[in-house]
Design a protein around this motif. Sequence first.
Motif, PDB file in Angstrom:
ATOM      1  N   GLY A 139      10.080 -15.309  -8.103  1.00 29.54           N
ATOM      2  CA  GLY A 139      11.104 -15.541  -9.106  1.00 29.54           C
ATOM      3  C   GLY A 139      12.258 -14.570  -9.021  1.00 29.54           C
ATOM      4  N   GLY A 140      12.231 -13.689  -8.020  1.00 29.88           N
ATOM      5  CA  GLY A 140      13.379 -12.813  -7.794  1.00 29.88           C
ATOM      6  C   GLY A 140      13.322 -11.502  -8.531  1.00 29.88           C
ATOM      7  N   GLY A 141      12.272 -11.233  -9.326  1.00 33.41           N
ATOM      8  CA  GLY A 141      12.177  -9.967 -10.038  1.00 33.41           C
ATOM      9  C   GLY A 141      11.607  -8.882  -9.161  1.00 33.41           C
ATOM     10  N   ARG A 142      11.258  -7.743  -9.770  1.00 29.59           N
ATOM     11  CA  ARG A 142      10.649  -6.650  -9.035  1.00 29.59           C
ATOM     12  C   ARG A 142       9.240  -6.436  -9.546  1.00 29.59           C
ATOM     13  N   GLN A 143       8.356  -6.118  -8.651  1.00 29.35           N
ATOM     14  CA  GLN A 143       6.953  -5.930  -8.995  1.00 29.35           C
ATOM     15  C   GLN A 143       6.565  -4.481  -8.739  1.00 29.35           C
ATOM     16  N   SER A 144       6.019  -3.828  -9.732  1.00 29.38           N
ATOM     17  CA  SER A 144       5.664  -2.411  -9.611  1.00 29.38           C
ATOM     18  C   SER A 144       4.366  -2.242  -8.836  1.00 29.38           C
ATOM     19  N   ARG A 145       4.313  -1.213  -8.012  1.00 30.63           N
ATOM     20  CA  ARG A 145       3.090  -0.863  -7.303  1.00 30.63           C
ATOM     21  C   ARG A 145       2.658   0.532  -7.718  1.00 30.63           C
ATOM     22  N   THR A 146       1.369   0.755  -7.737  1.00 31.55           N
ATOM     23  CA  THR A 146       0.837   2.046  -8.122  1.00 31.55           C
ATOM     24  C   THR A 146       1.111   3.075  -7.024  1.00 31.55           C
ATOM     25  N   ASN A 147       1.514   4.259  -7.442  1.00 33.05           N
ATOM     26  CA  ASN A 147       1.745   5.345  -6.498  1.00 33.05           C
ATOM     27  C   ASN A 147       0.380   5.936  -6.125  1.00 33.05           C
ATOM     28  N   ASP A 148      -0.227   5.368  -5.097  1.00 28.61           N
ATOM     29  CA  ASP A 148      -1.577   5.753  -4.706  1.00 28.61           C
ATOM     30  C   ASP A 148      -1.627   5.850  -3.174  1.00 28.61           C
ATOM     31  N   PRO A 149      -1.243   6.998  -2.612  1.00 25.35           N
ATOM     32  CA  PRO A 149      -1.199   7.138  -1.149  1.00 25.35           C
ATOM     33  C   PRO A 149      -2.531   6.842  -0.467  1.00 25.35           C
ATOM     34  N   GLU A 150      -3.665   7.273  -1.070  1.00 24.67           N
ATOM     35  CA  GLU A 150      -4.959   7.046  -0.435  1.00 24.67           C
ATOM     36  C   GLU A 150      -5.274   5.552  -0.342  1.00 24.67           C
ATOM     37  N   ARG A 151      -4.957   4.826  -1.402  1.00 26.03           N
ATOM     38  CA  ARG A 151      -5.194   3.391  -1.367  1.00 26.03           C
ATOM     39  C   ARG A 151      -4.267   2.712  -0.368  1.00 26.03           C
ATOM     40  N   THR A 152      -3.026   3.165  -0.320  1.00 23.62           N
ATOM     41  CA  THR A 152      -2.078   2.607   0.638  1.00 23.62           C
ATOM     42  C   THR A 152      -2.565   2.820   2.067  1.00 23.62           C
ATOM     43  N   MET A 153      -3.019   4.027   2.370  1.00 23.82           N
ATOM     44  CA  MET A 153      -3.524   4.319   3.709  1.00 23.82           C
ATOM     45  C   MET A 153      -4.758   3.491   4.025  1.00 23.82           C
ATOM     46  N   ALA A 154      -5.643   3.328   3.040  1.00 22.89           N
ATOM     47  CA  ALA A 154      -6.850   2.523   3.247  1.00 22.89           C
ATOM     48  C   ALA A 154      -6.491   1.071   3.528  1.00 22.89           C
ATOM     49  N   ASP A 155      -5.507   0.548   2.800  1.00 21.88           N
ATOM     50  CA  ASP A 155      -5.067  -0.830   3.022  1.00 21.88           C
ATOM     51  C   ASP A 155      -4.470  -0.991   4.419  1.00 21.88           C
ATOM     52  N   ILE A 156      -3.670  -0.016   4.815  1.00 21.36           N
ATOM     53  CA  ILE A 156      -3.069  -0.066   6.151  1.00 21.36           C
ATOM     54  C   ILE A 156      -4.161  -0.028   7.225  1.00 21.36           C
ATOM     55  N   LEU A 157      -5.141   0.852   7.063  1.00 20.14           N
ATOM     56  CA  LEU A 157      -6.221   0.952   8.042  1.00 20.14           C
ATOM     57  C   LEU A 157      -7.022  -0.340   8.126  1.00 20.14           C
ATOM     58  N   LYS A 158      -7.269  -0.971   6.983  1.00 21.33           N
ATOM     59  CA  LYS A 158      -8.041  -2.215   6.982  1.00 21.33           C
ATOM     60  C   LYS A 158      -7.323  -3.317   7.752  1.00 21.33           C
ATOM     61  N   VAL A 159      -6.041  -3.482   7.472  1.00 21.13           N
ATOM     62  CA  VAL A 159      -5.261  -4.520   8.156  1.00 21.13           C
ATOM     63  C   VAL A 159      -5.068  -4.158   9.628  1.00 21.13           C
ATOM     64  N   ALA A 160      -4.802  -2.888   9.903  1.00 22.52           N
ATOM     65  CA  ALA A 160      -4.592  -2.455  11.285  1.00 22.52           C
ATOM     66  C   ALA A 160      -5.861  -2.612  12.112  1.00 22.52           C
ATOM     67  N   THR A 161      -7.013  -2.426  11.497  1.00 18.72           N
ATOM     68  CA  THR A 161      -8.276  -2.620  12.201  1.00 18.72           C
ATOM     69  C   THR A 161      -8.377  -4.044  12.723  1.00 18.72           C
ATOM     70  N   ALA A 162      -8.090  -5.007  11.870  1.00 11.60           N
ATOM     71  CA  ALA A 162      -8.136  -6.408  12.289  1.00 11.60           C
ATOM     72  C   ALA A 162      -7.090  -6.700  13.363  1.00 11.60           C
ATOM     73  N   GLU A 163      -5.902  -6.131  13.218  1.00 18.24           N
ATOM     74  CA  GLU A 163      -4.817  -6.375  14.166  1.00 18.24           C
ATOM     75  C   GLU A 163      -5.141  -5.793  15.541  1.00 18.24           C
ATOM     76  N   PHE A 164      -5.603  -4.547  15.586  1.00 15.60           N
ATOM     77  CA  PHE A 164      -5.929  -3.926  16.867  1.00 15.60           C
ATOM     78  C   PHE A 164      -7.173  -4.556  17.495  1.00 15.60           C
ATOM     79  N   ALA A 165      -8.160  -4.915  16.673  1.00 10.10           N
ATOM     80  CA  ALA A 165      -9.360  -5.544  17.200  1.00 10.10           C
ATOM     81  C   ALA A 165      -9.047  -6.898  17.819  1.00 10.10           C
ATOM     82  N   ASP A 166      -8.122  -7.620  17.209  1.00 10.69           N
ATOM     83  CA  ASP A 166      -7.790  -8.957  17.683  1.00 10.69           C
ATOM     84  C   ASP A 166      -6.849  -8.943  18.883  1.00 10.69           C
ATOM     85  N   LYS A 167      -5.898  -7.986  18.898  1.00 13.05           N
ATOM     86  CA  LYS A 167      -4.830  -8.041  19.897  1.00 13.05           C
ATOM     87  C   LYS A 167      -4.770  -6.834  20.817  1.00 13.05           C
ATOM     88  N   GLY A 168      -5.586  -5.826  20.562  1.00  9.30           N
ATOM     89  CA  GLY A 168      -5.519  -4.626  21.376  1.00  9.30           C
ATOM     90  C   GLY A 168      -4.324  -3.763  21.023  1.00  9.30           C
TER      91      GLY A 168
END
Length: 224
Positions: free
Chosen positions: A15-44
Amino acid sequence: MDEIVRTEQETPAAGGGRQSRTNDPERTMADILKVATAEFADKGLSGARIDEIAALTRTSKRMIYYYFGNKEGLYLAVLEDAYRRIRVVEAQLQLEDLPPAQALRKLVAFTFDYQHEHEEFIRLVMNENMQRGEFLAQSRVIQELNTPVIDAVRQIYERGVSEGVFRPNVDPVDIHLAISSLCFFSVANRHTFGLIFKSQMGSAPDLAKRRDNACEMLLRFVQA
């Protein structure tokens, strides 16, 4: 870092608005690692794309590079996280409370099940072998993470020798290699092996049979 985190806290919402995200570096890093794991496992390493990882984690390349340095740094972090996760679960098996033969059987069965349930771990190891271990060699963390599993195998084996149920003069590293070989091949080569020999490599009965066979072979390898 505060400036970068504030930038990443707001993302476009429907709808064009802005959505707030929690300032949580550890969670952000964990999310990145989870997605990156699938990406590197699938594509090298060469095929994985930071842009794709950023899109799937609703963050930015700038944030990923801030946390992990570069693409290679993220790949190494993924490798370390993959080894950390299997070793953490291994440490909870309480093998020291079991008779040696039962402890070894439990370790083999756990390894077999874990690797079948976490194919991404197998694919990451396969990819790193294609890199000839270049990045694993850079990680003191992975070296330290793998010391406890050899210690656990050694303790099981030495208890078995002292009780007369295991034969002497077997290197614990060779036992670990045998466990890894039987369990790893069952995942890494299941497609080619299954097609060539018309075997249902992923069926529940076949998995149960191969897990039992792996346990039996390892026990016979060390039995007195």
